[in-house]
Design a protein around this motif. Structure first.
Motif, PDB file in Angstrom:
ATOM      1  N   ASN A 130      -6.553  -6.603  -7.382  1.00 34.09           N
ATOM      2  CA  ASN A 130      -6.901  -5.202  -7.605  1.00 34.09           C
ATOM      3  C   ASN A 130      -7.302  -4.575  -6.274  1.00 34.09           C
ATOM      4  O   ASN A 130      -8.299  -4.968  -5.667  1.00 34.09           O
ATOM      5  CB  ASN A 130      -8.071  -5.101  -8.596  1.00 34.09           C
ATOM      6  N   ARG A 131      -6.506  -3.612  -5.809  1.00 35.85           N
ATOM      7  CA  ARG A 131      -6.741  -2.993  -4.509  1.00 35.85           C
ATOM      8  C   ARG A 131      -8.009  -2.149  -4.530  1.00 35.85           C
ATOM      9  O   ARG A 131      -8.249  -1.366  -5.449  1.00 35.85           O
ATOM     10  CB  ARG A 131      -5.538  -2.129  -4.122  1.00 35.85           C
ATOM     11  N   GLN A 132      -8.841  -2.330  -3.500  1.00 33.34           N
ATOM     12  CA  GLN A 132     -10.086  -1.594  -3.365  1.00 33.34           C
ATOM     13  C   GLN A 132     -10.141  -0.956  -1.979  1.00 33.34           C
ATOM     14  O   GLN A 132      -9.547  -1.461  -1.024  1.00 33.34           O
ATOM     15  CB  GLN A 132     -11.290  -2.535  -3.531  1.00 33.34           C
ATOM     16  N   VAL A 133     -10.846   0.158  -1.875  1.00 30.02           N
ATOM     17  CA  VAL A 133     -11.062   0.813  -0.579  1.00 30.02           C
ATOM     18  C   VAL A 133     -12.563   0.943  -0.371  1.00 30.02           C
ATOM     19  O   VAL A 133     -13.271   1.538  -1.186  1.00 30.02           O
ATOM     20  CB  VAL A 133     -10.390   2.200  -0.510  1.00 30.02           C
ATOM     21  N   LYS A 184     -15.990   2.562   4.283  1.00 26.39           N
ATOM     22  CA  LYS A 184     -15.516   2.875   5.640  1.00 26.39           C
ATOM     23  C   LYS A 184     -13.996   2.948   5.706  1.00 26.39           C
ATOM     24  O   LYS A 184     -13.417   2.983   6.792  1.00 26.39           O
ATOM     25  CB  LYS A 184     -16.032   1.816   6.613  1.00 26.39           C
ATOM     26  N   GLY A 185     -13.357   2.989   4.535  1.00 23.77           N
ATOM     27  CA  GLY A 185     -11.908   3.098   4.500  1.00 23.77           C
ATOM     28  C   GLY A 185     -11.188   1.777   4.615  1.00 23.77           C
ATOM     29  O   GLY A 185      -9.947   1.740   4.666  1.00 23.77           O
ATOM     30  N   ASP A 186     -11.931   0.669   4.643  1.00 28.77           N
ATOM     31  CA  ASP A 186     -11.295  -0.645   4.736  1.00 28.77           C
ATOM     32  C   ASP A 186     -10.686  -1.024   3.388  1.00 28.77           C
ATOM     33  O   ASP A 186     -11.246  -0.742   2.335  1.00 28.77           O
ATOM     34  CB  ASP A 186     -12.298  -1.703   5.183  1.00 28.77           C
ATOM     35  N   VAL A 187      -9.534  -1.651   3.446  1.00 33.90           N
ATOM     36  CA  VAL A 187      -8.826  -2.055   2.226  1.00 33.90           C
ATOM     37  C   VAL A 187      -9.073  -3.540   1.969  1.00 33.90           C
ATOM     38  O   VAL A 187      -9.000  -4.360   2.879  1.00 33.90           O
ATOM     39  CB  VAL A 187      -7.307  -1.791   2.352  1.00 33.90           C
ATOM     40  N   TYR A 188      -9.392  -3.851   0.736  1.00 34.13           N
ATOM     41  CA  TYR A 188      -9.557  -5.249   0.345  1.00 34.13           C
ATOM     42  C   TYR A 188      -9.142  -5.380  -1.118  1.00 34.13           C
ATOM     43  O   TYR A 188      -8.863  -4.390  -1.805  1.00 34.13           O
ATOM     44  CB  TYR A 188     -10.990  -5.721   0.562  1.00 34.13           C
ATOM     45  N   TYR A 221      -7.789 -17.957   1.104  1.00 32.43           N
ATOM     46  CA  TYR A 221      -6.944 -16.835   1.491  1.00 32.43           C
ATOM     47  C   TYR A 221      -5.796 -16.744   0.489  1.00 32.43           C
ATOM     48  O   TYR A 221      -5.305 -17.768  -0.006  1.00 32.43           O
ATOM     49  CB  TYR A 221      -6.412 -17.037   2.914  1.00 32.43           C
ATOM     50  N   VAL A 222      -5.401 -15.522   0.189  1.00 35.58           N
ATOM     51  CA  VAL A 222      -4.419 -15.283  -0.867  1.00 35.58           C
ATOM     52  C   VAL A 222      -3.193 -14.589  -0.289  1.00 35.58           C
ATOM     53  O   VAL A 222      -3.323 -13.613   0.468  1.00 35.58           O
ATOM     54  CB  VAL A 222      -5.023 -14.420  -1.995  1.00 35.58           C
ATOM     55  N   GLY A 223      -2.027 -15.104  -0.640  1.00 35.12           N
ATOM     56  CA  GLY A 223      -0.789 -14.500  -0.189  1.00 35.12           C
ATOM     57  C   GLY A 223      -0.364 -13.347  -1.085  1.00 35.12           C
ATOM     58  O   GLY A 223      -0.933 -13.124  -2.163  1.00 35.12           O
ATOM     59  N   ALA A 224       0.649 -12.624  -0.645  1.00 40.41           N
ATOM     60  CA  ALA A 224       1.142 -11.483  -1.418  1.00 40.41           C
ATOM     61  C   ALA A 224       1.667 -11.898  -2.781  1.00 40.41           C
ATOM     62  O   ALA A 224       1.752 -11.076  -3.704  1.00 40.41           O
ATOM     63  CB  ALA A 224       2.242 -10.764  -0.629  1.00 40.41           C
ATOM     64  N   ASP A 225       2.017 -13.188  -2.926  1.00 36.41           N
ATOM     65  CA  ASP A 225       2.502 -13.681  -4.212  1.00 36.41           C
ATOM     66  C   ASP A 225       1.379 -14.097  -5.148  1.00 36.41           C
ATOM     67  O   ASP A 225       1.614 -14.604  -6.239  1.00 36.41           O
ATOM     68  CB  ASP A 225       3.450 -14.863  -4.002  1.00 36.41           C
ATOM     69  N   GLY A 226       0.115 -13.882  -4.712  1.00 35.71           N
ATOM     70  CA  GLY A 226      -1.021 -14.198  -5.568  1.00 35.71           C
ATOM     71  C   GLY A 226      -1.401 -15.661  -5.584  1.00 35.71           C
ATOM     72  O   GLY A 226      -2.143 -16.095  -6.467  1.00 35.71           O
ATOM     73  N   LYS A 227      -0.947 -16.421  -4.593  1.00 35.45           N
ATOM     74  CA  LYS A 227      -1.277 -17.840  -4.527  1.00 35.45           C
ATOM     75  C   LYS A 227      -2.085 -18.139  -3.265  1.00 35.45           C
ATOM     76  O   LYS A 227      -2.021 -17.401  -2.278  1.00 35.45           O
ATOM     77  CB  LYS A 227       0.003 -18.678  -4.535  1.00 35.45           C
ATOM     78  N   PHE A 228      -2.847 -19.226  -3.308  1.00 39.52           N
ATOM     79  CA  PHE A 228      -3.611 -19.634  -2.134  1.00 39.52           C
ATOM     80  C   PHE A 228      -2.671 -20.005  -0.996  1.00 39.52           C
ATOM     81  O   PHE A 228      -1.662 -20.688  -1.200  1.00 39.52           O
ATOM     82  CB  PHE A 228      -4.499 -20.839  -2.458  1.00 39.52           C
ATOM     83  N   THR A 232      -4.186  -8.176   5.337  1.00 35.02           N
ATOM     84  CA  THR A 232      -4.254  -7.391   4.094  1.00 35.02           C
ATOM     85  C   THR A 232      -2.890  -6.852   3.673  1.00 35.02           C
ATOM     86  O   THR A 232      -2.808  -5.887   2.905  1.00 35.02           O
ATOM     87  CB  THR A 232      -5.258  -6.215   4.197  1.00 35.02           C
ATOM     88  N   VAL A 233      -1.832  -7.477   4.169  1.00 30.96           N
ATOM     89  CA  VAL A 233      -0.475  -7.129   3.755  1.00 30.96           C
ATOM     90  C   VAL A 233       0.226  -8.371   3.215  1.00 30.96           C
ATOM     91  O   VAL A 233       0.694  -8.381   2.080  1.00 30.96           O
ATOM     92  CB  VAL A 233       0.343  -6.538   4.924  1.00 30.96           C
ATOM     93  N   ALA A 234       0.257  -9.408   4.033  1.00 32.22           N
ATOM     94  CA  ALA A 234       0.872 -10.670   3.609  1.00 32.22           C
ATOM     95  C   ALA A 234      -0.170 -11.706   3.224  1.00 32.22           C
ATOM     96  O   ALA A 234       0.078 -12.553   2.361  1.00 32.22           O
ATOM     97  CB  ALA A 234       1.758 -11.227   4.730  1.00 32.22           C
ATOM     98  N   ILE A 235      -1.340 -11.648   3.864  1.00 29.61           N
ATOM     99  CA  ILE A 235      -2.421 -12.589   3.571  1.00 29.61           C
ATOM    100  C   ILE A 235      -3.735 -11.826   3.479  1.00 29.61           C
ATOM    101  O   ILE A 235      -4.050 -10.984   4.330  1.00 29.61           O
ATOM    102  CB  ILE A 235      -2.513 -13.687   4.655  1.00 29.61           C
ATOM    103  N   PHE A 236      -4.490 -12.139   2.443  1.00 29.44           N
ATOM    104  CA  PHE A 236      -5.741 -11.438   2.162  1.00 29.44           C
ATOM    105  C   PHE A 236      -6.922 -12.409   2.214  1.00 29.44           C
ATOM    106  O   PHE A 236      -6.810 -13.570   1.835  1.00 29.44           O
ATOM    107  CB  PHE A 236      -5.690 -10.786   0.777  1.00 29.44           C
ATOM    108  N   ASP A 237      -8.060 -11.908   2.644  1.00 26.76           N
ATOM    109  CA  ASP A 237      -9.293 -12.686   2.750  1.00 26.76           C
ATOM    110  C   ASP A 237     -10.120 -12.470   1.479  1.00 26.76           C
ATOM    111  O   ASP A 237     -10.360 -11.328   1.075  1.00 26.76           O
ATOM    112  CB  ASP A 237     -10.073 -12.206   3.985  1.00 26.76           C
TER     113      ASP A 237
END
Length: 350
Positions: free
Chosen positions: A299-302, A305-309, A166-173, A184-189
């Motif tokens: 790199n933000r992707q949509v 189905k409109g999901d952001v990742y 999982y990746v934080g908004a700062d780009g670190k694990f 998908t704001v503070a922590i990304f899968d």
């Protein structure tokens, strides 16, 4: 680099020095090892009774993947019935425990009621002959349970099928504390490492460190610019693992492994608890898989189905194929031996 250097020591903890050094070939290798180890035993007879004429654990090892589409050939009525009865079947293959953790716990972040640990528990209970409906909520038949166990014992030994990043908004694990933290704001899968992209030309160049030729692109199919990190572990590391011992087929890999008499750590307790032990082991290995991996900008992707990742380009150490192939080889061996041991524990010799 120092972290990666310890991988050979880890491999030695599970496999003897003679054996030191999952895609289609990886799963078939796990099945082929188990086929050889249970041959002539009661487990072998029970397995044969559930398989169709001409089938083996090696040949059915990819059944649970083949049901997802037609890339293995036309769907059989059995596959169609299974898919229709199991709308969440894609979730059965993995769990997403943060790789920094040491143990899988029911209900913890990244786990789910249909994940690989829970599915294996259910399938094992079915083969054990337990008839309580609560233990088999998906209504697996004994044959389906065997097909799933054969495949998913391979999956759970692939480190990225258990240890998730999982990746934080700062780009670190980071390590999320609860399911809702992954927003998908503070922590990304990273979706099991599928959203981590490697430069495929660099991967091919690094692969020259492993004796043998890199796989040639299929005719008419251009080489991709990027390779998902998960795909690297599913297939590329398996190819390197086979090269390490001079084998090119799952059957030959299995025979070479068995001839080397590897020392594989045995599981203990009720077999229904073994998936927890396997998941904990995979978390140990996933820490090595992610050691010294660095992330580029997200790199933000949509999605459709409109999901952001997000996708991230990643860099790995220049010698990564060497330790990663050692890990893959060790995990494939453990998968095959653990599958055989599980089946023999369910159906011991009389």
């Amino acid at each position: 680099m120092k972290k990666l250097a310890c991988v050979l020591a880890l491999a030695g903890a599970f496999v003897s020095t003679e054996a030191l050094a999952w895609g289609n070939d990886g799963h078939r290798a796990v099945g082929a090892i188990a086929d050889k180890l249970i041959k002539g035993s009661n487990a072998g007879k029970q397995v044969a009774a559930l398989l169709q004429p001409g089938e083996s654990l090696e040949s059915v090892a990819n059944w649970a993947d083949c049901v997802k589409g037609n890339y293995c050939g036309p769907q059989t009525p059995e596959m169609v019935a299974y898919v229709n009865a199991n709308p969440k079947a894609s979730e059965y293959h993995y769990t997403d425990v943060p790789f920094q953790k040491d143990h899988y716990h029911d209900g913890d972040v990244g786990t789910g009621p249909d994940d690989i640990v829970q599915t294996l528990k259910e399938a094992i209970a079915v083969l054990q002959g337990k008839t309580d409906p609560a233990l088999n909520p998906h209504g697996f038949s004994k044959r389906e349970a065997l097909l799933l166990i054969t495949h998913m014992t391979g999956d759970i030994h692939q480190p990225l099928h258990v240890g998730a990043a999982y990746v934080g908004a700062d780009g670190k694990f980071v390590v999320p504390n609860k399911h809702t933290d992954i927003d998908t704001v503070a922590i990304f899968d990273s979706r099991g490492g599928n959203n981590f992209l490697m430069d495929d030309e660099k991967v091919a160049a690094m692969g020259k460190q492993i004796e043998g030729e890199n796989p040639k692109p299929r005719e008419g199919v251009p080489r991709a610019l990027t390779k998902p990190f998960h795909s690297y572990w599913d297939s590329t590391s398996v190819d390197y693992a086979m090269r390490r011992i001079g084998t090119r087929t799952p059957e030959k890999f299995a025979q070479a492994v068995i001839d080397s008499n590897p020392g594989v750590v045995k599981n203990s307790g009720d077999p229904v608890t073994w998936p927890y032990q396997w998941a904990d082991d995979a978390l140990v290995v996933s820490k090595l898989a992610y050691a010294d991996v660095t992330l580029g900008p997200g790199n933000r992707q949509v999605g459709k189905k409109g999901d952001v990742y997000y996708n991230w380009n990643i860099e790995v150490p220049s010698n990564y194929p060497v330790p990663s192939s050692a890990i893959a080889k060790t995990q494939l061996i453990k998968g095959g031996y653990h599958l055989a041991a599980l089946l023999q524990a369910i159906w011991p010799n009389q």
